[in-house]
Design a protein around this motif. Structure first.
Motif, PDB file in Angstrom:
ATOM      1  N   SER A 106       0.837  -1.205   0.000  1.00 13.86           N
ATOM      2  CA  SER A 106       0.000   0.000   0.000  1.00 13.86           C
ATOM      3  C   SER A 106       0.872   1.254   0.000  1.00 13.86           C
ATOM      4  CB  SER A 106      -0.939   0.005   1.205  1.00 13.86           C
ATOM      5  OG  SER A 106      -0.219  -0.171   2.401  1.00 13.86           O
ATOM      6  N   TYR A 107       1.996   1.199   0.707  1.00 14.72           N
ATOM      7  CA  TYR A 107       2.925   2.344   0.752  1.00 14.72           C
ATOM      8  C   TYR A 107       3.594   2.544  -0.611  1.00 14.72           C
ATOM      9  CZ  TYR A 107       7.004   5.119   2.079  1.00 14.72           C
ATOM     10  OH  TYR A 107       7.966   6.089   2.141  1.00 14.72           O
ATOM     11  N   VAL A 108       4.037   1.452  -1.224  1.00 13.43           N
ATOM     12  CA  VAL A 108       4.706   1.531  -2.534  1.00 13.43           C
ATOM     13  C   VAL A 108       3.748   2.078  -3.592  1.00 13.43           C
ATOM     14  CG1 VAL A 108       5.624   0.108  -4.418  1.00 13.43           C
ATOM     15  CG2 VAL A 108       6.433  -0.248  -2.095  1.00 13.43           C
ATOM     16  N   PHE A 109       2.521   1.588  -3.605  1.00 12.97           N
ATOM     17  CA  PHE A 109       1.510   2.044  -4.571  1.00 12.97           C
ATOM     18  C   PHE A 109       1.311   3.555  -4.446  1.00 12.97           C
ATOM     19  CE2 PHE A 109      -2.628   2.828  -6.335  1.00 12.97           C
ATOM     20  CZ  PHE A 109      -2.815   1.867  -7.322  1.00 12.97           C
ATOM     21  N   THR A 110       1.150   4.031  -3.201  1.00 13.63           N
ATOM     22  CA  THR A 110       0.881   5.456  -2.987  1.00 13.63           C
ATOM     23  C   THR A 110       2.093   6.317  -3.313  1.00 13.63           C
ATOM     24  OG1 THR A 110      -0.472   4.685  -1.136  1.00 13.63           O
ATOM     25  CG2 THR A 110      -0.198   7.049  -1.354  1.00 13.63           C
ATOM     26  N   VAL A 111       3.275   5.867  -2.921  1.00 16.53           N
ATOM     27  CA  VAL A 111       4.495   6.647  -3.188  1.00 16.53           C
ATOM     28  C   VAL A 111       4.756   6.758  -4.688  1.00 16.53           C
ATOM     29  CG1 VAL A 111       7.018   6.577  -3.000  1.00 16.53           C
ATOM     30  CG2 VAL A 111       5.626   6.286  -0.966  1.00 16.53           C
ATOM     31  N   LEU A 112       4.574   5.662  -5.415  1.00 16.99           N
ATOM     32  CA  LEU A 112       4.773   5.711  -6.870  1.00 16.99           C
ATOM     33  C   LEU A 112       3.760   6.633  -7.533  1.00 16.99           C
ATOM     34  CD1 LEU A 112       5.616   1.990  -7.737  1.00 16.99           C
ATOM     35  CD2 LEU A 112       7.131   3.956  -7.860  1.00 16.99           C
ATOM     36  N   MET A 113       2.513   6.615  -7.060  1.00 16.14           N
ATOM     37  CA  MET A 113       1.509   7.522  -7.595  1.00 16.14           C
ATOM     38  C   MET A 113       1.878   8.967  -7.291  1.00 16.14           C
ATOM     39  SD  MET A 113      -1.110   7.472  -9.466  1.00 16.14           S
ATOM     40  CE  MET A 113      -1.729   5.804  -9.450  1.00 16.14           C
ATOM     41  N   THR A 114       2.463   9.205  -6.119  1.00 20.28           N
ATOM     42  CA  THR A 114       2.930  10.555  -5.754  1.00 20.28           C
ATOM     43  C   THR A 114       4.053  11.008  -6.666  1.00 20.28           C
ATOM     44  OG1 THR A 114       2.444   9.988  -3.453  1.00 20.28           O
ATOM     45  CG2 THR A 114       3.677  11.998  -3.827  1.00 20.28           C
ATOM     46  N   LEU A 115       4.985  10.106  -6.959  1.00 22.50           N
ATOM     47  CA  LEU A 115       6.107  10.444  -7.846  1.00 22.50           C
ATOM     48  C   LEU A 115       5.614  10.736  -9.265  1.00 22.50           C
ATOM     49  CD1 LEU A 115       8.740   7.818  -6.627  1.00 22.50           C
ATOM     50  CD2 LEU A 115       8.807  10.291  -6.276  1.00 22.50           C
ATOM     51  N   TYR A 116       4.622   9.972  -9.725  1.00 21.90           N
ATOM     52  CA  TYR A 116       4.069  10.225 -11.053  1.00 21.90           C
ATOM     53  C   TYR A 116       3.392  11.602 -11.109  1.00 21.90           C
ATOM     54  CZ  TYR A 116       4.732   5.202 -11.792  1.00 21.90           C
ATOM     55  OH  TYR A 116       5.265   3.945 -11.894  1.00 21.90           O
ATOM     56  N   SER A 117       2.722  11.966 -10.025  1.00 21.71           N
ATOM     57  CA  SER A 117       2.045  13.276 -10.000  1.00 21.71           C
ATOM     58  C   SER A 117       3.047  14.423  -9.892  1.00 21.71           C
ATOM     59  CB  SER A 117       1.058  13.337  -8.834  1.00 21.71           C
ATOM     60  OG  SER A 117       1.747  13.322  -7.603  1.00 21.71           O
ATOM     61  N   SER A 118       4.191  14.163  -9.227  1.00 18.50           N
ATOM     62  CA  SER A 118       5.187  15.239  -9.084  1.00 18.50           C
ATOM     63  C   SER A 118       5.847  15.592 -10.412  1.00 18.50           C
ATOM     64  CB  SER A 118       6.259  14.825  -8.076  1.00 18.50           C
ATOM     65  OG  SER A 118       7.027  13.753  -8.564  1.00 18.50           O
ATOM     66  N   GLU A 119       5.784  14.671 -11.388  1.00 18.40           N
ATOM     67  CA  GLU A 119       6.386  14.929 -12.699  1.00 18.40           C
ATOM     68  C   GLU A 119       5.592  15.949 -13.519  1.00 18.40           C
ATOM     69  OE1 GLU A 119       7.082  11.386 -14.840  1.00 18.40           O
ATOM     70  OE2 GLU A 119       8.483  10.552 -13.380  1.00 18.40           O
ATOM     71  N   VAL A 120       4.302  16.096 -13.206  1.00 22.18           N
ATOM     72  CA  VAL A 120       3.468  17.005 -14.008  1.00 22.18           C
ATOM     73  C   VAL A 120       3.204  18.304 -13.264  1.00 22.18           C
ATOM     74  CG1 VAL A 120       2.419  15.107 -15.225  1.00 22.18           C
ATOM     75  CG2 VAL A 120       1.313  15.962 -13.169  1.00 22.18           C
TER      76      VAL A 120
END
Length: 222
Positions: free
Chosen positions: A208-222
């Motif tokens: 659950s932590y990995v899923f959320t962190v990766l989604m956060t990193l994807y959002s930080s790119e835009v």
């Protein structure tokens, strides 16, 4: 084989598809704990939320991201709760289905992509070309970056689903071999099951932590 995979079939238990309602059980369990304040569970949960909020703010790298951490923490809580539910016997594991995991990753990824390409078009084009890459490789790098960007929601969904299925299948396989063992091997099996269940608890938190962190990193790119 049918019995082995019955844990992941929402229509096997009690011959009903109402098992999908287990996604919303958190709404019945989580809110009442805030009525008795300060309880130890509430203090622990608030500390986790504060820690995650600080980390997500660092990952987002933007001063305009106030409030967006609430969405990410809610996503973390939803996945964590459903992962934990799957550890209990005879409870349907929602997160072991691509139906749920892809429904979480795809809309968020599409939102980030639409926002990025509409409002930060130049920035998104710049992401397709790694800095310092030789000119002769640029066409291939653009194709590779585009493909890696497109498959992101799929990899997020498959990662969560595969980790949930793998651990539960191992627990089921070990449990099915119990009746045919003698008392000494049965004791070893029970110890192994307890250790495996502890590992699955850790996997539930980590995924659950990995899923959320990766989604956060994807959002930080835009």
């Amino acid at each position: 084989m049918a019995n082995l995979f019955s844990t992941f079939d929402p229509s096997t238990n009690f011959n009903t598809s109402l098992n999908w309602l287990s996604i919303f059980l958190g709404m019945l369990i989580i809110p009442p704990m805030f009525w008795i304040i300060p309880s130890r569970i509430t203090i622990l949960w608030l500390n986790i939320i504060n820690l995650l909020s600080k980390e997500f703010n660092v990952l987002l790298k933007s001063s305009n991201s106030k409030g967006s951490t609430l969405l990410l923490i809610s996503l973390f809580a939803l996945i964590l709760f459903n992962n934990f539910l799957g550890l209990f016997p005879y409870i349907f594991t929602c997160t072991s289905h691509m139906t749920l995991t892809l429904s979480l990753s795809l809309p968020l990824w599409l939102t980030f992509m639409f926002y990025g390409w509409f409002f930060n078009t130049t920035h998104m084009f710049a992401h397709l070309v790694p800095q310092g890459a030789p000119n002769i490789l640029l066409p291939f790098l653009v194709i590779i970056e585009t493909i890696s960007n497109i498959i992101r929601p799929g990899t997020l969904a498959i990662r969560l689903t595969a980790n949930m299925i793998a651990g539960h299948l191992l627990v089921t396989l070990m449990g099915n071999s119990g009746p045919s063992l003698n008392i000494y091997l049965l004791n070893i099996l029970i110890i192994g099951q307890v250790l495996l269940l502890t590992l699955e608890t850790a996997v539930s938190i980590i995924q659950s932590y990995v899923f959320t962190v990766l989604m956060t990193l994807y959002s930080s790119e835009v």
